[in-house]
Structures are given as structure tokens and as C-alpha cells.
Write an enzyme that holds these catalytic residues in place. Structure first.
Site, mmCIF file in Angstrom:
data_model
loop_
_atom_site.group_PDB
_atom_site.id
_atom_site.type_symbol
_atom_site.label_atom_id
_atom_site.label_comp_id
_atom_site.label_asym_id
_atom_site.label_seq_id
_atom_site.Cartn_x
_atom_site.Cartn_y
_atom_site.Cartn_z
ATOM 1 N N ARG A 23 0.756 -1.458 -0.060
ATOM 2 C CA ARG A 23 -0.038 0.000 -0.153
ATOM 3 C C ARG A 23 0.820 1.432 -0.110
ATOM 4 O O ARG A 23 1.127 1.961 -1.041
ATOM 5 C CB ARG A 23 -1.022 0.054 1.110
ATOM 6 C CG ARG A 23 -2.129 0.959 1.128
ATOM 7 C CD ARG A 23 -1.862 2.381 1.247
ATOM 8 N NE ARG A 23 -1.112 2.555 2.545
ATOM 9 C CZ ARG A 23 -0.715 3.981 2.903
ATOM 10 N NH1 ARG A 23 -0.887 4.902 2.008
ATOM 11 N NH2 ARG A 23 -0.149 4.179 4.030
ATOM 12 N N ASP A 24 1.731 1.504 1.396
ATOM 13 C CA ASP A 24 2.313 2.708 1.227
ATOM 14 C C ASP A 24 3.541 2.711 -0.115
ATOM 15 O O ASP A 24 3.681 3.932 -0.303
ATOM 16 C CB ASP A 24 2.882 2.663 2.835
ATOM 17 C CG ASP A 24 3.538 4.155 2.994
ATOM 18 O OD1 ASP A 24 3.254 5.080 2.128
ATOM 19 O OD2 ASP A 24 3.738 4.259 4.339
ATOM 20 N N HIS A 215 6.004 4.244 12.592
ATOM 21 C CA HIS A 215 6.211 4.251 11.264
ATOM 22 C C HIS A 215 7.270 5.245 10.906
ATOM 23 O O HIS A 215 6.848 6.533 10.744
ATOM 24 C CB HIS A 215 4.830 4.505 10.436
ATOM 25 C CG HIS A 215 4.817 4.447 9.018
ATOM 26 N ND1 HIS A 215 4.419 3.391 8.413
ATOM 27 C CD2 HIS A 215 5.326 5.230 8.278
ATOM 28 C CE1 HIS A 215 4.392 3.696 7.054
ATOM 29 N NE2 HIS A 215 4.915 4.805 6.973
ATOM 30 N N HIS A 217 10.493 6.932 8.628
ATOM 31 C CA HIS A 217 10.855 7.061 7.408
ATOM 32 C C HIS A 217 12.369 7.283 7.317
ATOM 33 O O HIS A 217 12.902 7.670 8.251
ATOM 34 C CB HIS A 217 10.034 8.203 6.430
ATOM 35 C CG HIS A 217 8.883 7.714 6.018
ATOM 36 N ND1 HIS A 217 8.214 8.338 5.198
ATOM 37 C CD2 HIS A 217 8.018 6.662 6.141
ATOM 38 C CE1 HIS A 217 7.112 7.730 4.772
ATOM 39 N NE2 HIS A 217 6.923 6.803 5.400
ATOM 40 N N CYS A 248 5.622 9.541 1.142
ATOM 41 C CA CYS A 248 4.320 10.166 1.494
ATOM 42 C C CYS A 248 3.993 10.735 -0.030
ATOM 43 O O CYS A 248 4.495 11.863 -0.369
ATOM 44 C CB CYS A 248 4.621 11.217 2.523
ATOM 45 S SG CYS A 248 2.881 11.979 2.709
ATOM 46 N N ASN A 257 10.266 5.368 2.743
ATOM 47 C CA ASN A 257 9.742 4.216 3.835
ATOM 48 C C ASN A 257 10.909 3.657 4.177
ATOM 49 O O ASN A 257 12.007 3.250 3.315
ATOM 50 C CB ASN A 257 8.848 3.344 3.233
ATOM 51 C CG ASN A 257 7.270 3.829 3.196
ATOM 52 O OD1 ASN A 257 6.916 4.365 4.398
ATOM 53 N ND2 ASN A 257 6.563 3.640 2.367
HETATM 54 ZN ZN ZN Z 1 5.409 5.560 4.749
#
Ligand code: ZN
Length: 316
Positions: A23-24, A215, A217, A248, A257
Site C-alpha cells: 500500500r504505502d 512508522h 521514514h 508520502c 519508507n
Molecule cells: Zn510511509
């Protein structure tokens, strides 16, 4: 706990990793994978031992065409026992669609700063919280847990520092709405190890029994340092993305990420268990490169696993 030396902070013996690549990661790629390719990716990630996989997003297809097939995707996942296949929902419509499609857990996002929230969903934080309350009711009605993700919790690209007490107040609101899991996001990679420890320690002081997921980065290279800093203050649940893809979409030019293989490699070398098959993850990252038609940021697939290098060349 892993003890290093007297006076140095111990580390958790085991870490839990949620995979966010499908997803991300994929939603930031110009190449749109087919549903069959995504299913292959998700299955390979499950085979490598990941038991929480962020599989898709129920946003408007016009906004994120990469995720347009989310319902079809969830219908076709060959589910592995014990694996949570989660989805993102931006609003009540998305939450209903995610529940109907069979998402095991739904992630709901809120920004810690007004500017980022407006840039992200075009409304105030307070109005977003009203939507989160409605979404929480939908999830409760369907018996599905939800994960509240607080974005830009370590700094906002528009406003800079986000005061820690403000972050904690928003966490309290999200927990009051019934979030089963809480994640703090360093959405544009502004965190550094000292800030991570300050935020986590303040969180633990205010919510002593609430587990916390991060989460993080690595847009500015601090990702793995931030992981170590978080582990030194007791955090053991993290998000990362296979191959290191994604970032993002609402903060232009902000990649980053954390890469699952790089994170797992570091953890295993430190003696922290993940239950994951690192060679399997690396093979998956290479499959992903083939699907996307370009190299992925992963360092470990380029440099190899340290232990394997010494296995094949003898000890030095
Ligand atoms: Zn992310």
C-alpha cells in the site's frame, strides 16, 4: 531483553514488523501493478513470515489509481492463517468498503499538524476527528479492530516542530475513540534519534499500558538510527516496506519508507528476533524490481547478508 553492557540500555529480544509495501509503497510508484502481481507480492511477503500486511487502500480511485483494485484484491488474497491483511480508509465510505471487502484491520489517519491535515484531506484536525469517530463506529459494528495512525508526529513539513504535548493530546483522543493499535508516523522523515526517544518516553509516561508502533521514514538517512533509539526506550513494533519503496504522496519529493530487508538485516545481526525469512524477503524485493522495472532502494539486496558472506568465504 538483550543486554549490551552495564549502563547501556538493553534492547527488546524480539521486534514485530508490519509490512506496508503493497500500500504505502506501491501507491507512490508510477507503474501500476496488476491485481495478479499484487497478489503475488502479498503472498510472497506472507511466505516470508510477515503476519501484518498493509494490502490496499479504499480511497477514491481518481485520487490514487494505484489502489483502484483494492476490493478485487482483498477478494482474491489467498489468506494465510494468522496473517492480518489491513487496509487504509480515508473516510466513512472507505471504511465501509474496507469492511465489506474483508480487510482484517483498518487504518485511520490523522495528522498531528493542522497544515498537514489540510494538505492531506482538506479539513481541520477537529473535523477529521469527527470522521474518525464515525469510522470507529463502523469498525466496531463490524467487529474489526482499527489502527489509528498519527502522521507527522515528529515534525511537519509545513509547520516544523510539532509540540509533544499536542501529539499526546491527539493520541488520547484517538485512544478514546477505541483504537486498538496506535502508530506514530514520521511521515516525511524529520525525526532524529533524540526526538524519537523524547516522544516515546513522553508517550509511555502518559499512556503506561498502551503499546506503541512507529512508522519511521528515512528521507534524510536517519531511519535505522531512529529504530535503534526507539528500541533503547522499549519500542518493538515497526512499519517497513519491502525494497524500501514508497513514502508520502502528499509531501512532494519526500521518499523514504524504511526498507524491510535493511531493517530485518540489522535486527538479526543485533540478535533481535523477527521471525522473518530474510533471504525470502530479499527474493521478494528482487521480484518487485522486475514488476516495477527499476531498482528499489534496498541496500541489503545489493550488499548481501553479512553472515552469508563469511559463510562462503571462511571466517576472517
Ligand atoms: Zn510511509
Amino acid at each position: 531483553m538483550i543486554m549490551i553492557a552495564p549502563g547501556l540500555p538493553a534492547l527488546p529480544r524480539r521486534a514485530h514488523i508490519r509490512e506496508v509495501g503493497p500500500r504505502d509503497g506501491l501507491q507512490n510508484e508510477a507503474t501500476i501493478l496488476s491485481t495478479a502481481q499484487k497478489l503475488q507480492l502479498i503472498d510472497a511477503l506472507g511466505a516470508a513470515g510477515l503476519d501484518q500486511i498493509e494490502a490496499g487502500s479504499f480511497v477514491r480511485p481518481q485520487n490514487v489509481p494505484q489502489m483502484a483494485d483494492a476490493a478485487a484484491l482483498f477478494a482474491q488474497i489467498s489468506r494465510r492463517p494468522g496473517v492480518i491483511y489491513s487496509a487504509i480508509a480515508p473516510n466513512e465510505v472507505g471504511a465501509r468498503r474496507a469492511v465489506a471487502a474483508g480487510a482484517d484491520m483498518v487504518q485511520v489517519f490523522l495528522s498531528a499538524s493542522e497544515s498537514h491535515n489540510r494538505s492531506n484531506v482538506n479539513m481541520s484536525v477537529e473535523r477529521s476527528l469527527a470522521h474518525v469517530a464515525n469510522m470507529a463506529a463502523i469498525m466496531r459494528g463490524a467487529g474489526r479492530p482499527f489502527d489509528a495512525v498519527l502522521s507527522v508526529a515528529f515534525g511537519c513539513p509545513f509547520e516544523g516542530d510539532v509540540p509533544i504535548p499536542h501529539v499526546l493530546d491527539l493520541c488520547a483522543r484517538l485512544l478514546d475513540l477505541g483504537a486498538e493499535q496506535l502508530t506514530l508516523g514520521d511521515t516525511t522523515g524529520m525525526a532524529h534519534p533524540v526526538l524519537v526517544q523524547r516522544v516515546v518516553l513522553a508517550f509511555q509516561e502518559r499512556f503506561p499500558r498502551q503499546p506503541l508502533r512507529l512508522h519511521l521514514h528515512s528521507a534524510r538517512g536517519a531511519g535505522l538510527a531512529n529504530i535503534l533509539a526507539a528500541m533503547q526506550v522499549g519500542v518493538s513494533a515497526f512499519d517497513s516496506s519491502v525494497g524500501g519503496i514508497g513514502g508520502c504522496p502528499f509531501a512532494p519529493g519526500a521518499p523514504g519508507n524504511l526498507c524491510t530487508e535493511d531493517l530485518v538485516h540489522m535486527l538479526h545481526e543485533m540478535g533481535v528476533e523477527t521471525g522473518l525469512d530474510l533471504p525470502g524477503l530479499m527474493a521478494t524485493a528482487r521480484i518487485l524490481e522486475g514488476m516495477l522495472g527499476h531498482e528499489v532502494p534496498s541496500q541489503t539486496i545489493k550488499a548481501g547478508i553479512c553472515k552469508h558472506l563469511t559463510d562462503s568465504q571462511g571466517s576472517r
